[in-house]
Design a protein around this motif. Structure first.
Motif, PDB file in Angstrom:
ATOM      1  N   ALA A 166      32.928  41.159  -4.210  1.00 46.27           N
ATOM      2  CA  ALA A 166      32.349  41.081  -2.869  1.00 46.27           C
ATOM      3  C   ALA A 166      32.770  39.749  -2.243  1.00 46.27           C
ATOM      4  O   ALA A 166      33.027  38.766  -2.947  1.00 46.27           O
ATOM      5  N   GLU A 167      32.833  39.697  -0.920  1.00 45.95           N
ATOM      6  CA  GLU A 167      33.206  38.452  -0.221  1.00 45.95           C
ATOM      7  C   GLU A 167      32.239  37.327  -0.571  1.00 45.95           C
ATOM      8  O   GLU A 167      32.631  36.174  -0.679  1.00 45.95           O
ATOM      9  N   ASP A 168      30.954  37.679  -0.748  1.00 41.97           N
ATOM     10  CA  ASP A 168      29.924  36.662  -0.995  1.00 41.97           C
ATOM     11  C   ASP A 168      29.570  36.536  -2.477  1.00 41.97           C
ATOM     12  O   ASP A 168      28.487  36.064  -2.825  1.00 41.97           O
ATOM     13  N   VAL A 169      30.487  36.944  -3.362  1.00 42.26           N
ATOM     14  CA  VAL A 169      30.229  36.867  -4.806  1.00 42.26           C
ATOM     15  C   VAL A 169      29.889  35.434  -5.213  1.00 42.26           C
ATOM     16  O   VAL A 169      30.436  34.473  -4.667  1.00 42.26           O
ATOM     17  N   VAL A 170      28.979  35.312  -6.167  1.00 47.20           N
ATOM     18  CA  VAL A 170      28.649  34.014  -6.751  1.00 47.20           C
ATOM     19  C   VAL A 170      29.065  34.068  -8.215  1.00 47.20           C
ATOM     20  O   VAL A 170      28.656  34.960  -8.957  1.00 47.20           O
ATOM     21  N   PHE A 171      29.915  33.107  -8.613  1.00 52.59           N
ATOM     22  CA  PHE A 171      30.411  33.039  -9.984  1.00 52.59           C
ATOM     23  C   PHE A 171      29.739  31.881 -10.703  1.00 52.59           C
ATOM     24  O   PHE A 171      29.805  30.735 -10.249  1.00 52.59           O
ATOM     25  N   LYS A 176      27.279  23.900 -11.577  1.00 48.17           N
ATOM     26  CA  LYS A 176      27.043  24.482 -10.254  1.00 48.17           C
ATOM     27  C   LYS A 176      27.806  25.800 -10.116  1.00 48.17           C
ATOM     28  O   LYS A 176      28.984  25.877 -10.435  1.00 48.17           O
ATOM     29  N   PRO A 177      27.129  26.851  -9.625  1.00 54.44           N
ATOM     30  CA  PRO A 177      27.848  28.112  -9.376  1.00 54.44           C
ATOM     31  C   PRO A 177      28.895  27.948  -8.270  1.00 54.44           C
ATOM     32  O   PRO A 177      28.786  27.061  -7.419  1.00 54.44           O
ATOM     33  N   TYR A 178      29.894  28.808  -8.292  1.00 55.60           N
ATOM     34  CA  TYR A 178      30.935  28.836  -7.270  1.00 55.60           C
ATOM     35  C   TYR A 178      30.668  30.029  -6.365  1.00 55.60           C
ATOM     36  O   TYR A 178      30.452  31.137  -6.852  1.00 55.60           O
ATOM     37  N   ALA A 179      30.693  29.813  -5.054  1.00 58.30           N
ATOM     38  CA  ALA A 179      30.407  30.889  -4.111  1.00 58.30           C
ATOM     39  C   ALA A 179      31.673  31.321  -3.387  1.00 58.30           C
ATOM     40  O   ALA A 179      32.451  30.485  -2.922  1.00 58.30           O
ATOM     41  N   GLY A 180      31.877  32.632  -3.314  1.00 60.30           N
ATOM     42  CA  GLY A 180      32.962  33.190  -2.514  1.00 60.30           C
ATOM     43  C   GLY A 180      34.050  33.861  -3.334  1.00 60.30           C
ATOM     44  O   GLY A 180      34.295  33.523  -4.489  1.00 60.30           O
ATOM     45  N   ARG A 183      38.256  30.880 -31.872  1.00 61.67           N
ATOM     46  CA  ARG A 183      37.737  32.215 -31.574  1.00 61.67           C
ATOM     47  C   ARG A 183      36.482  32.059 -30.723  1.00 61.67           C
ATOM     48  O   ARG A 183      35.599  31.253 -31.046  1.00 61.67           O
ATOM     49  N   ILE A 184      36.418  32.822 -29.654  1.00 61.64           N
ATOM     50  CA  ILE A 184      35.294  32.733 -28.736  1.00 61.64           C
ATOM     51  C   ILE A 184      34.656  34.107 -28.592  1.00 61.64           C
ATOM     52  O   ILE A 184      35.342  35.125 -28.641  1.00 61.64           O
ATOM     53  N   GLN A 185      33.348  34.124 -28.489  1.00 67.98           N
ATOM     54  CA  GLN A 185      32.621  35.356 -28.199  1.00 67.98           C
ATOM     55  C   GLN A 185      31.882  35.105 -26.898  1.00 67.98           C
ATOM     56  O   GLN A 185      31.326  34.015 -26.691  1.00 67.98           O
ATOM     57  N   GLY A 186      31.898  36.092 -26.026  1.00 70.12           N
ATOM     58  CA  GLY A 186      31.246  35.872 -24.745  1.00 70.12           C
ATOM     59  C   GLY A 186      30.754  37.152 -24.123  1.00 70.12           C
ATOM     60  O   GLY A 186      30.916  38.244 -24.677  1.00 70.12           O
ATOM     61  N   CYS A 187      30.141  36.989 -22.958  1.00 73.18           N
ATOM     62  CA  CYS A 187      29.633  38.134 -22.228  1.00 73.18           C
ATOM     63  C   CYS A 187      29.759  37.883 -20.735  1.00 73.18           C
ATOM     64  O   CYS A 187      29.425  36.796 -20.254  1.00 73.18           O
ATOM     65  N   ASP A 188      30.280  38.880 -20.034  1.00 74.35           N
ATOM     66  CA  ASP A 188      30.302  38.883 -18.571  1.00 74.35           C
ATOM     67  C   ASP A 188      29.088  39.680 -18.103  1.00 74.35           C
ATOM     68  O   ASP A 188      28.955  40.861 -18.443  1.00 74.35           O
ATOM     69  N   PHE A 189      28.199  39.029 -17.356  1.00 71.17           N
ATOM     70  CA  PHE A 189      27.043  39.705 -16.763  1.00 71.17           C
ATOM     71  C   PHE A 189      27.361  39.941 -15.287  1.00 71.17           C
ATOM     72  O   PHE A 189      27.522  38.977 -14.530  1.00 71.17           O
ATOM     73  N   LEU A 190      27.470  41.199 -14.906  1.00 70.03           N
ATOM     74  CA  LEU A 190      27.869  41.526 -13.539  1.00 70.03           C
ATOM     75  C   LEU A 190      26.775  42.297 -12.825  1.00 70.03           C
ATOM     76  O   LEU A 190      26.137  43.184 -13.413  1.00 70.03           O
ATOM     77  N   HIS A 191      26.579  41.968 -11.541  1.00 68.71           N
ATOM     78  CA  HIS A 191      25.716  42.758 -10.674  1.00 68.71           C
ATOM     79  C   HIS A 191      26.587  43.308  -9.552  1.00 68.71           C
ATOM     80  O   HIS A 191      27.422  42.580  -8.988  1.00 68.71           O
ATOM     81  N   PHE A 209      28.396  37.211 -10.778  1.00 74.38           N
ATOM     82  CA  PHE A 209      29.270  37.245 -11.957  1.00 74.38           C
ATOM     83  C   PHE A 209      28.937  36.012 -12.793  1.00 74.38           C
ATOM     84  O   PHE A 209      29.234  34.888 -12.395  1.00 74.38           O
ATOM     85  N   THR A 210      28.274  36.227 -13.930  1.00 69.67           N
ATOM     86  CA  THR A 210      27.886  35.125 -14.807  1.00 69.67           C
ATOM     87  C   THR A 210      28.563  35.316 -16.154  1.00 69.67           C
ATOM     88  O   THR A 210      28.552  36.421 -16.697  1.00 69.67           O
ATOM     89  N   VAL A 211      29.138  34.247 -16.683  1.00 74.55           N
ATOM     90  CA  VAL A 211      29.794  34.300 -17.990  1.00 74.55           C
ATOM     91  C   VAL A 211      29.069  33.365 -18.944  1.00 74.55           C
ATOM     92  O   VAL A 211      28.741  32.232 -18.584  1.00 74.55           O
ATOM     93  N   MET A 212      28.809  33.845 -20.151  1.00 74.27           N
ATOM     94  CA  MET A 212      28.258  33.008 -21.222  1.00 74.27           C
ATOM     95  C   MET A 212      29.171  33.131 -22.428  1.00 74.27           C
ATOM     96  O   MET A 212      29.711  34.217 -22.680  1.00 74.27           O
TER      97      MET A 212
END
Length: 138
Positions: free
Chosen positions: A23-28, A35-39, A83-91, A101-104
């Motif tokens: 989305a144009e207004d996505v927050v990462f 700080k989150p990144y917007a856009g 080696r990295i393990q992670g998760c993308d949490f998307l709405h 879009f949040t990554v851990m």
């Protein structure tokens, strides 16, 4: 079961398809920046940087809520030999585009390696995001 469009785009490393889902207004929200990144422009540039630094990337699990608006994609990858393990949490918004879009990631040693690798990409990311913003405004 069909593959989710986002997962399919990432697995193909199809940056245009990934960007089209934002989305144009996505927050990462990054696993290593406070700080989150917007856009869309900065988010797309960050994701291109991630694709450059992740090796052996694979999604290993997908979790979704019944309405399909929230997804969690569990992944593994290698960054600078760690080696990295992670998760993308998307709405997803009403149009099916990613607006949050949040990554851990874990463990800490791999998160530090990711932070360093992405830090080395930051000039290029900022330049690409600026160029995208300029072309979008033209």
């Amino acid at each position: 079961m069909h593959t989710h469009p986002f997962r399919a785009a990432v697995e193909r490393r199809d940056v245009a398809a990934i960007e089209a889902l934002l989305a144009e207004d996505v927050v990462f929200t990054s696993p290593v920046a406070f700080k989150p990144y917007a856009g869309k422009a900065i988010t797309a540039a960050i994701l291109r940087g991630v694709l450059r630094v992740f090796e052996d990337f694979a999604y290993v699990r997908e979790i979704a809520n019944p309405d399909g608006r929230d997804h969690a994609f569990v992944f593994t990858a290698t960054v600078d030999g760690r080696r990295i393990q992670g998760c993308d949490f998307l709405h997803f918004d009403e149009e099916g585009r990613i607006d949050d879009f949040t990554v851990m990631v874990r463990p800490l040693s791999a998160a530090k390696a990711l932070s360093e690798a992405m830090g080395a990409q930051f000039e290029r990311i900022a330049r690409e995001a600026g160029e995208a913003g300029n072309s979008a405004g033209a």
